[in-house]
Every structure is written in C-alpha cells, then in structure tokens.
Design a protein around this motif. Structure first.
Motif, PDB file in Angstrom:
ATOM      1  N   GLY A 115       0.782  -1.227   0.000  1.00  0.00           N
ATOM      2  CA  GLY A 115       0.000   0.000   0.000  1.00  0.00           C
ATOM      3  C   GLY A 115       0.811   1.272   0.000  1.00  0.00           C
ATOM      4  N   HIS A 116       2.057   1.229   0.502  1.00  0.00           N
ATOM      5  CA  HIS A 116       2.846   2.444   0.685  1.00  0.00           C
ATOM      6  C   HIS A 116       4.181   2.438  -0.054  1.00  0.00           C
ATOM      7  N   GLY A 117       4.607   1.295  -0.547  1.00  0.00           N
ATOM      8  CA  GLY A 117       5.928   1.222  -1.155  1.00  0.00           C
ATOM      9  C   GLY A 117       7.010   1.004  -0.109  1.00  0.00           C
ATOM     10  N   PHE A 118       8.242   0.947  -0.578  1.00  0.00           N
ATOM     11  CA  PHE A 118       9.370   0.695   0.325  1.00  0.00           C
ATOM     12  C   PHE A 118       9.920   1.978   0.949  1.00  0.00           C
ATOM     13  N   ALA A 119       9.485   3.127   0.454  1.00  0.00           N
ATOM     14  CA  ALA A 119      10.021   4.389   0.995  1.00  0.00           C
ATOM     15  C   ALA A 119       8.936   5.451   0.963  1.00  0.00           C
ATOM     16  N   TYR A 120       7.862   5.220   1.698  1.00  0.00           N
ATOM     17  CA  TYR A 120       6.744   6.162   1.723  1.00  0.00           C
ATOM     18  C   TYR A 120       7.235   7.517   2.226  1.00  0.00           C
ATOM     19  N   ASP A 121       6.914   8.553   1.462  1.00  0.00           N
ATOM     20  CA  ASP A 121       7.352   9.919   1.785  1.00  0.00           C
ATOM     21  C   ASP A 121       8.878  10.026   1.793  1.00  0.00           C
ATOM     22  N   GLY A 122       9.535   9.088   1.101  1.00  0.00           N
ATOM     23  CA  GLY A 122      10.988   9.147   0.988  1.00  0.00           C
ATOM     24  C   GLY A 122      11.741   8.737   2.228  1.00  0.00           C
ATOM     25  N   ARG A 123      11.077   8.045   3.152  1.00  0.00           N
ATOM     26  CA  ARG A 123      11.720   7.662   4.409  1.00  0.00           C
ATOM     27  C   ARG A 123      11.809   6.143   4.535  1.00  0.00           C
ATOM     28  N   PHE A 124      12.844   5.702   5.217  1.00  0.00           N
ATOM     29  CA  PHE A 124      13.040   4.263   5.423  1.00  0.00           C
ATOM     30  C   PHE A 124      11.950   3.730   6.350  1.00  0.00           C
ATOM     31  N   PRO A 125      11.250   2.647   5.970  1.00  0.00           N
ATOM     32  CA  PRO A 125      10.139   2.120   6.774  1.00  0.00           C
ATOM     33  C   PRO A 125      10.641   1.180   7.878  1.00  0.00           C
ATOM     34  N   VAL A 126      11.011   1.724   8.998  1.00  0.00           N
ATOM     35  CA  VAL A 126      11.661   0.939  10.045  1.00  0.00           C
ATOM     36  C   VAL A 126      10.756  -0.171  10.565  1.00  0.00           C
ATOM     37  N   LEU A 127       9.542   0.190  10.981  1.00  0.00           N
ATOM     38  CA  LEU A 127       8.663  -0.811  11.589  1.00  0.00           C
ATOM     39  C   LEU A 127       8.254  -1.917  10.605  1.00  0.00           C
ATOM     40  N   PRO A 128       7.822  -1.609   9.376  1.00  0.00           N
ATOM     41  CA  PRO A 128       7.502  -2.697   8.440  1.00  0.00           C
ATOM     42  C   PRO A 128       8.707  -3.578   8.119  1.00  0.00           C
ATOM     43  N   ALA A 129       9.903  -2.979   8.022  1.00  0.00           N
ATOM     44  CA  ALA A 129      11.097  -3.782   7.757  1.00  0.00           C
ATOM     45  C   ALA A 129      11.349  -4.756   8.905  1.00  0.00           C
ATOM     46  N   LEU A 130      11.242  -4.254  10.133  1.00  0.00           N
ATOM     47  CA  LEU A 130      11.411  -5.129  11.291  1.00  0.00           C
ATOM     48  C   LEU A 130      10.307  -6.179  11.344  1.00  0.00           C
ATOM     49  N   GLY A 131       9.080  -5.782  10.963  1.00  0.00           N
ATOM     50  CA  GLY A 131       7.964  -6.725  10.976  1.00  0.00           C
ATOM     51  C   GLY A 131       8.181  -7.885  10.023  1.00  0.00           C
ATOM     52  N   LEU A 132       8.678  -7.591   8.821  1.00  0.00           N
ATOM     53  CA  LEU A 132       8.918  -8.668   7.859  1.00  0.00           C
ATOM     54  C   LEU A 132      10.067  -9.553   8.323  1.00  0.00           C
ATOM     55  N   ALA A 133      11.127  -8.943   8.852  1.00  0.00           N
ATOM     56  CA  ALA A 133      12.260  -9.737   9.349  1.00  0.00           C
ATOM     57  C   ALA A 133      11.822 -10.632  10.506  1.00  0.00           C
ATOM     58  N   LEU A 134      11.057 -10.059  11.440  1.00  0.00           N
ATOM     59  CA  LEU A 134      10.588 -10.831  12.592  1.00  0.00           C
ATOM     60  C   LEU A 134       9.640 -11.934  12.138  1.00  0.00           C
ATOM     61  N   GLY A 135       8.694 -11.594  11.246  1.00  0.00           N
ATOM     62  CA  GLY A 135       7.725 -12.586  10.788  1.00  0.00           C
ATOM     63  C   GLY A 135       8.383 -13.742  10.076  1.00  0.00           C
ATOM     64  N   THR A 136       9.305 -13.433   9.165  1.00  0.00           N
ATOM     65  CA  THR A 136       9.998 -14.494   8.443  1.00  0.00           C
ATOM     66  C   THR A 136      10.818 -15.351   9.398  1.00  0.00           C
ATOM     67  N   GLY A 137      11.487 -14.700  10.354  1.00  0.00           N
ATOM     68  CA  GLY A 137      12.286 -15.447  11.319  1.00  0.00           C
ATOM     69  C   GLY A 137      11.445 -16.378  12.172  1.00  0.00           C
ATOM     70  N   LEU A 138      10.267 -15.915  12.600  1.00  0.00           N
ATOM     71  CA  LEU A 138       9.399 -16.755  13.422  1.00  0.00           C
ATOM     72  C   LEU A 138       8.868 -17.948  12.642  1.00  0.00           C
ATOM     73  N   VAL A 139       8.565 -17.751  11.360  1.00  0.00           N
ATOM     74  CA  VAL A 139       8.102 -18.871  10.545  1.00  0.00           C
ATOM     75  C   VAL A 139       9.221 -19.886  10.345  1.00  0.00           C
ATOM     76  N   MET A 140      10.458 -19.426  10.246  1.00  0.00           N
ATOM     77  CA  MET A 140      11.595 -20.321  10.032  1.00  0.00           C
ATOM     78  C   MET A 140      11.975 -21.087  11.293  1.00  0.00           C
ATOM     79  N   LEU A 141      11.747 -20.514  12.466  1.00  0.00           N
ATOM     80  CA  LEU A 141      12.272 -21.073  13.709  1.00  0.00           C
ATOM     81  C   LEU A 141      11.924 -22.526  13.995  1.00  0.00           C
ATOM     82  N   PRO A 142      10.668 -22.969  13.808  1.00  0.00           N
ATOM     83  CA  PRO A 142      10.337 -24.327  14.269  1.00  0.00           C
ATOM     84  C   PRO A 142      10.975 -25.443  13.461  1.00  0.00           C
ATOM     85  N   GLY A 143      11.636 -25.123  12.351  1.00  0.00           N
ATOM     86  CA  GLY A 143      12.084 -26.180  11.445  1.00  0.00           C
ATOM     87  C   GLY A 143      13.258 -26.978  11.961  1.00  0.00           C
ATOM     88  N   VAL A 144      13.374 -28.200  11.484  1.00  0.00           N
ATOM     89  CA  VAL A 144      14.527 -29.050  11.732  1.00  0.00           C
ATOM     90  C   VAL A 144      14.958 -29.644  10.411  1.00  0.00           C
TER      91      VAL A 144
END
Length: 446
Positions: A398-427
């Motif tokens: 909805g906003h792009g990677f740089a809405y209003d020309g600013r780095f999206p800190v919270l969405p970037a952390l959200g994607l990193a955290l979400g992907t990491g949590l999905v990866m964690l249970p694996g063996v």
C-alpha cells in the motif's frame, strides 16, 4: 482430467506472470523534466482508453486458480502421508516468504544507503513505489495458503457450493462498501474474491468444473454479461487495475466487477484447456514454458528493476527520445522499450542464480520435519510470524518501500521478525524429489 502433474496448470502460472510483467512494463511511462528529474505519469489516468487494455493484462484470477489447483494436490498428498496442518502451512509460507524477504531486504538496504547519502526524498519514494507495486499479491496469497487446510475441508464437504457462497458474501461486502460507504467491510473482498478463484482451483482439480463444456461456457458467458452490466449500468469502472482517484476501484479492494471477470476468465480457461494441452505436448513448446514457470517468482519480484536500469541509462542521461506522451510515436517506442527491459531482466535472472541456489539450501535446512505435529509453542510462533509477515507485506503493497521518501523501520522489522518466526520451528529433514524442491510460488507441485 488426470490428477497428476498437469502441464496446463504450469502454463497458466507462467502465462499469468508474463502478462503481469508485460502489463507493468507497458503502462510504466517515464518523462524527463527540464531540470533532469524523472517523472512517471500514470498512463491509465492520462490516456483513459488504455483502461480497456486491463481486460487482457489483469490475469491474476488464473494465477489464483492454478494456485488452488496446486495447493489442493499438495495438501491432499500431505494428509495421505500423515502430515500436519502446522507443518504444511509453514512449508508453504516459507516458499513465499524466503524469496520475498530476501528481495525486500536487498531493496531496503539500497534505499537506506541512498537516504543516508542524501538522495532526494521524492526520488526515493518513486523508486520505493515502483519496486513494491507488485506486492499486493503476496499477503493475499500467503493468507489463502495458510487457510488452505480449512478451505479444503469445506471443499470436501460442500464442493462447488463453497466458491458460490464466498462469491455471495463478497457481493454483500461490496454492497456495504460501495452502496453504504462502509469501506472496512470491503477489505474482506481481498480474501473472498481472490479466494473464489483459489477455491475453484480445488473444484477444477477434482473434476467438478471441466467434465462438461456447458459448465465453463456458462461461467464465461455469465461472467462477461455480469461484468458489462456492472460497468455500463452499475458504478464500476472498466479498469481492472488501480487508477488514482477512481472511485470505486475494481482492485482496491476487489469489486463485484472483478469477481465477474474472474468467473469469466476461469470459464474461458477451462474451455481452452483441451486445445492448449495438445499444444503443450510438443517438446519444444514445453521446453519454453517450463523454465518460465521455474523462474516465475524471480520474474514477479524483480521485474521492475530493469525499469530503474533503463531510467538511469536512457532518461537520466537524456538519451531517450521523448515524443508527446500517448502519441503514435510514443506508442511506437514501446516496442524497443519492452525489448530492452526483457534483455535486462534476462540478465537479472541469470545474475540471481547463485542467490536462488542459496535459497534452495536455506529452504531445505528450515523446512519442517514431515513426521509428527509441531509443538504448541511452535504453532504460536508460526501464527505470530504469519501475522507479522502479512502486515509488513500489506504495508509495502500500500505504501511502497520508501513512503514519503523515508526508510520504513517498523515494516522492515515486521517482515524480518515474521519471516524469522516462521523459520524457527524447522529441523533438518531428508531431501525431497526434484518436483518437491523449493522453487517459487508458481513452481508448486500440481
């Protein structure tokens, strides 16, 4: 129809990706201003007749149809082998999240560097939008994948009544959103409208749609008639791609008109199936289709990078001729424009091959063990990871990677955290066959 691997399903996914890429390139127009700045006028808004072209290029209903067909087979095999809901959902989520997270990380890193060195915020916002314009698909597909076991259970019990019911609820939501101005309810249509096409994929795989040509013919005719009525008499525009300022929109959220067009596309697709299957039996034709399908997630994610390369090489330098926007000469230059972007994209795909191989290794190391259910804590992490990932991908869409020309800190952390949590249970698990390997959303086993 055979319940095994269907070349026609692979063809639909490859064809859908090619049309999405070609459509985005066609409508992306660049103009160099007198001060050297680059603008991107919105073709569909500036040249209104081009909105009719979206009837050809809006092909994503067929991607969801093929995705449902593939997910039905994959989940059915997992159930038969004693697989669990949590393990299967996590496996499917990783197929999408790993390449999407790597792509997002690289783009965000580049934008962060550009912001740090003082690149103009307007330029950053434009680039960030261009590199995320295709992201609307990712959170919707991720949610439908996570809901597949429940949706498939409903399919096994009620069959075709499920997509019919979903369509009816989607129409009701659209009435409330458009007629009574309750936009929040309209958000349900992202899952309901695209979910109808996805659920029809289940029905198609189980032979509920293609046994007689009268069924797909009825779907095609009724869908087209309904679409024409909703556009000519109803409140909806003809464009099946978002046009700035156009209200209501057929895509944001998906409207009743989009639902009608999706039903028509599915019907036409099923009518064309026997002929296209015969063509796909030819070795040379299949030899072209299969590699496109194998690279389709890469093509989908990275296809706007060639636009940035072309902008830097030809527009920032002033080399590109600039006839009047929308003129005959301008349209004539679309041909070399598409050819240049195609050549650059081939180079991008080739350059990304080491990264793709690394993702294969990462997927194999993090995919769940097939035997035994996930622990409750692992299921909680999986759920939280999916929520965080869907939110972040939806934000970027909805906003792009740089809405209003600013780095999206919270969405970037959200994607990193979400992907990491999905990866964690694996063996670590034993390697699978080539057909079951990680490849892309469009390479899922049919």
């Amino acid at each position: 129809m055979s319940r095994g691997r269907d070349r026609y399903v692979d063809f639909l996914r490859a064809w859908a990706i090619l049309l999405v890429v070609g459509g985005h390139w066609l409508i992306t127009a660049l103009v160099r201003g007198p001060g050297g700045e680059i603008r991107a006028p919105e073709l569909l808004a500036t040249v209104p007749w081009t909105q009719w072209l979206t009837l050809v290029f809006q092909i994503m209903p067929l991607f969801f149809l093929a995705g449902g067909h593939a997910a039905s087979g994959s989940w059915g095999r997992a159930r038969a082998a004693g697989g669990t809901v949590g393990g299967w959902v996590r496996q499917r989520a990783l197929r999408l999240l790993l390449p999407a997270a790597v792509y997002s990380g690289l783009v965000l890193f580049a934008l962060g560097v550009c912001e740090a060195v003082g690149v103009d915020r307007g330029t950053l916002a434009l680039v960030g939008w261009a590199m995320a314009m295709q992201f609307w698909f990712l959170p919707v597909y991720l949610l439908l994948s996570a809901l597949t076991p429940a949706l498939h259970a409903a399919h096994r019990r009620w069959g075709v009544l499920v997509p019919v019911g979903m369509g009816a609820v989607a129409l009701l939501a659209d009435v409330l959103a458009v007629g009574f101005h309750v936009p929040v309810v309209g958000l349900l249509d992202y899952l309901l409208v695209w979910g109808v096409a996805y659920q029809l994929g289940f029905c198609w795989r189980d032979g509920m749609l293609g046994g007689r040509r009268v069924v797909p013919a009825a779907m095609a005719v009724s869908g087209i008639v309904a679409f024409v009525a909703l556009v000519r008499v109803g409140p909806f525009p003809v464009s099946l791609i978002l046009v700035t300022g156009q209200t209501p929109s057929n895509t944001n959220p998906p409207s009743a008109a989009m639902l009608a067009w999706a039903v028509a596309q599915v019907g036409l697709c099923l009518l064309a199936a026997p002929l296209v299957r015969r063509v796909l039996e030819r070795g040379r034709v299949w030899g072209v289709v299969r590699p496109v399908g194998g690279a389709s997630m890469t093509l989908y994610l990275w296809h706007m990078l060639p636009v940035l390369v072309a902008a830097a090489a030809f527009y920032l330098t002033g080399i590109a001729p600039q006839p009047a926007f929308g003129s005959v000469a301008w349209w004539g230059l679309r041909v070399p424009w598409l050819l240049v972007l195609g050549v650059v994209l081939i180079g991008v795909v080739w350059a990304l091959r080491p990264l793709e191989r690394g993702l294969v290794v990462l997927y194999e190391r993090t995919r769940p063990q097939e035997a035994g259910p996930l622990r409750r804590s692992s299921l909680l992490r999986l759920g939280l990871g999916l929520v965080a990932s869907v939110w972040a991908l939806g934000y970027f869409a909805g906003h792009g990677f740089a809405y209003d020309g600013r780095f999206p800190v919270l969405p970037a952390l959200g994607l990193a955290l979400g992907t990491g949590l999905v990866m964690l249970p694996g063996v670590r698990a034993a390697p699978r066959s080539e057909e079951e390997e990680y490849g892309s959303v469009a390479e899922e086993a049919a």
